[in-house]
Design a protein around this motif. Sequence first.
Motif, mmCIF file in Angstrom:
data_model
loop_
_atom_site.group_PDB
_atom_site.id
_atom_site.type_symbol
_atom_site.label_atom_id
_atom_site.label_comp_id
_atom_site.label_asym_id
_atom_site.label_seq_id
_atom_site.Cartn_x
_atom_site.Cartn_y
_atom_site.Cartn_z
ATOM 1 N N TYR A 265 0.807 -1.221 0.000
ATOM 2 C CA TYR A 265 0.000 0.000 0.000
ATOM 3 C C TYR A 265 0.842 1.274 0.000
ATOM 4 C CZ TYR A 265 0.890 -0.292 5.034
ATOM 5 O OH TYR A 265 1.494 -0.397 6.267
ATOM 6 N N SER A 266 2.174 1.128 0.095
ATOM 7 C CA SER A 266 3.050 2.293 0.103
ATOM 8 C C SER A 266 4.455 1.896 -0.333
ATOM 9 C CB SER A 266 3.099 2.911 1.508
ATOM 10 O OG SER A 266 4.056 3.945 1.575
ATOM 11 N N LYS A 267 5.153 2.827 -0.983
ATOM 12 C CA LYS A 267 6.555 2.592 -1.339
ATOM 13 C C LYS A 267 7.477 2.896 -0.162
ATOM 14 C CE LYS A 267 6.329 3.538 -6.319
ATOM 15 N NZ LYS A 267 6.841 4.411 -7.402
ATOM 16 N N LYS A 268 7.000 3.708 0.774
ATOM 17 C CA LYS A 268 7.823 4.146 1.892
ATOM 18 C C LYS A 268 8.227 2.963 2.779
ATOM 19 C CE LYS A 268 7.943 7.442 5.726
ATOM 20 N NZ LYS A 268 7.171 8.469 6.494
ATOM 21 N N GLY A 269 9.522 2.734 2.890
ATOM 22 C CA GLY A 269 10.046 1.676 3.739
ATOM 23 C C GLY A 269 9.849 0.273 3.182
ATOM 24 N N THR A 270 9.331 0.181 1.967
ATOM 25 C CA THR A 270 9.041 -1.130 1.381
ATOM 26 C C THR A 270 10.285 -1.661 0.682
ATOM 27 O OG1 THR A 270 6.752 -0.409 1.112
ATOM 28 C CG2 THR A 270 7.391 -2.408 -0.056
ATOM 29 N N TYR A 271 11.218 -2.187 1.479
ATOM 30 C CA TYR A 271 12.515 -2.579 0.924
ATOM 31 C C TYR A 271 12.442 -3.834 0.062
ATOM 32 C CZ TYR A 271 12.528 -5.324 5.321
ATOM 33 O OH TYR A 271 12.197 -6.159 6.376
ATOM 34 N N GLY A 272 11.358 -4.609 0.187
ATOM 35 C CA GLY A 272 11.192 -5.775 -0.680
ATOM 36 C C GLY A 272 11.047 -5.397 -2.146
ATOM 37 N N PHE A 273 10.610 -4.154 -2.407
ATOM 38 C CA PHE A 273 10.471 -3.673 -3.778
ATOM 39 C C PHE A 273 11.825 -3.605 -4.505
ATOM 40 C CE2 PHE A 273 6.228 -1.087 -3.855
ATOM 41 C CZ PHE A 273 5.526 -2.279 -3.888
ATOM 42 N N HIS A 274 12.915 -3.639 -3.745
ATOM 43 C CA HIS A 274 14.252 -3.501 -4.339
ATOM 44 C C HIS A 274 14.859 -4.836 -4.757
ATOM 45 C CE1 HIS A 274 14.708 0.816 -3.302
ATOM 46 N NE2 HIS A 274 13.899 0.494 -2.302
ATOM 47 N N SER A 275 14.147 -5.925 -4.572
ATOM 48 C CA SER A 275 14.678 -7.234 -4.939
ATOM 49 C C SER A 275 14.796 -7.383 -6.448
ATOM 50 C CB SER A 275 13.778 -8.352 -4.398
ATOM 51 O OG SER A 275 14.219 -9.615 -4.865
ATOM 52 N N LYS A 276 15.895 -7.963 -6.880
ATOM 53 C CA LYS A 276 16.110 -8.188 -8.319
ATOM 54 C C LYS A 276 15.180 -9.262 -8.871
ATOM 55 C CE LYS A 276 19.666 -11.825 -8.231
ATOM 56 N NZ LYS A 276 21.032 -12.184 -8.643
ATOM 57 N N TYR A 277 14.544 -10.025 -7.994
ATOM 58 C CA TYR A 277 13.683 -11.115 -8.422
ATOM 59 C C TYR A 277 12.264 -10.673 -8.755
ATOM 60 C CZ TYR A 277 17.417 -14.144 -6.683
ATOM 61 O OH TYR A 277 18.626 -14.758 -6.468
ATOM 62 N N LEU A 278 11.966 -9.400 -8.561
ATOM 63 C CA LEU A 278 10.616 -8.903 -8.824
ATOM 64 C C LEU A 278 10.416 -8.592 -10.301
ATOM 65 C CD1 LEU A 278 9.471 -6.480 -5.983
ATOM 66 C CD2 LEU A 278 8.478 -8.661 -6.642
ATOM 67 N N SER A 279 9.256 -8.984 -10.812
ATOM 68 C CA SER A 279 8.877 -8.643 -12.179
ATOM 69 C C SER A 279 8.032 -7.370 -12.204
ATOM 70 C CB SER A 279 8.072 -9.792 -12.807
ATOM 71 O OG SER A 279 8.831 -10.971 -12.861
ATOM 72 N N GLU A 280 7.208 -7.197 -11.157
ATOM 73 C CA GLU A 280 6.338 -6.014 -11.077
ATOM 74 C C GLU A 280 6.216 -5.556 -9.626
ATOM 75 O OE1 GLU A 280 2.543 -6.273 -13.379
ATOM 76 O OE2 GLU A 280 3.270 -8.285 -13.853
#
Length: 397
Positions: A34-49
Amino acid sequence: MKNKAVVLGANYYIGLSIIRCLGIHNIPVVAVDYSKKGTYGFHSKYLSEKLIGPDCKKDPEGLLSFLIDYAKKQEMPPVLFPTADGYAEFIDKYLPTLSKYYLINQTEQGLFTKVINKETLHSLAKEHNILVPETVYVNEVDFEKKVEENIKFPCLVKPTNSPEFVAHFRKKLFKVYSMEELKDAIKKSEDANLEVIIQRIIPGFDDHMYTFDAYLNQDSKVSHWMTCQKLRQFPINYGASVYTVQKHVPELYEIGGKFLEDIGFKGFAEIEFKKDADTGKFYMIEINARTTNLNSLLYKAGINMPYLAYSELTGQLPEDYAIKEDTNIAFWYGYEDLLAIKAYRKSKQLALGEILKTFNRPKAYAIWDVKDPMPAFAFLGNKFKRVFSKIGEKFNS
């Protein structure tokens, strides 16, 4: 074209571990938060979206519509993964609708919520002759007398719904030492519209906490499992695991495996037990009906739980497997473990020598991964920002 995996929640290392466990198999992984703030999982190279959607607590209907709209655009139904109790309860609530668009392990609506809720879990456990801590309910007749005679002080005031309680009080429970403190804890909970129960404290230090981690196939049979022993948690004594070692305890399979099969559970579950220091008996404390803190440990020990779920729901479940020896691998969440060590030392519960000797083990890290380092750097960046922000506030005050 492979089915996508949709991971609900990427602002904590549980979501990150799911992303990695699926991404290493070249599965297209989509993270929703629900937010980009502090969402460090978004930085994983394994994410497609990386998707920003409504908060499941503030706007569950909005999140439901968001997920349906996303699934309708896909060629194949995605596999849905919850990373926290709130997401598991959300899936449970809307299971009939979500099941039309997503592949989900659990098929019985209400079961996730039943095992997450402490009150209904205890009733279920008693039906199946599983030991649970002696409990008194606030609305019972003569509950004060029952507490003094059967529970005794100190005792625990625990929520029936942990996520809401933790969100409000920033702690998992109240430990009370007198009737006055008990009544105060009950009033605080009632003022917050939160239901609580009163429980006896099972004797034993934090290393008397154990877990039974299992995957149950679509026939509700345990196909993969292992057990672990906590050594340290934070907050200390009644918190989440920060240093846990894989430890083979066959008795937990006999208790936990049968229970999960009998209630018709499907997918991943972790049962937390406490071993009574006086009797040696295991008491069921709680069940996590979703991936847990220890996922990186399970994976490093040899069982990739998220991949099992994905494989079964999109094709075929890998052959049965269990870890039936001590691998000596430890899960370590370094940041909170340092806070825990400080608290253990201050309260004189652990000597420095006892702490140091535990580190001589291969480790499964909560956040760090040499093959996927950016989430750890993002996590540290968030911590440094908070520190500098506090320094700035003091300087300007």
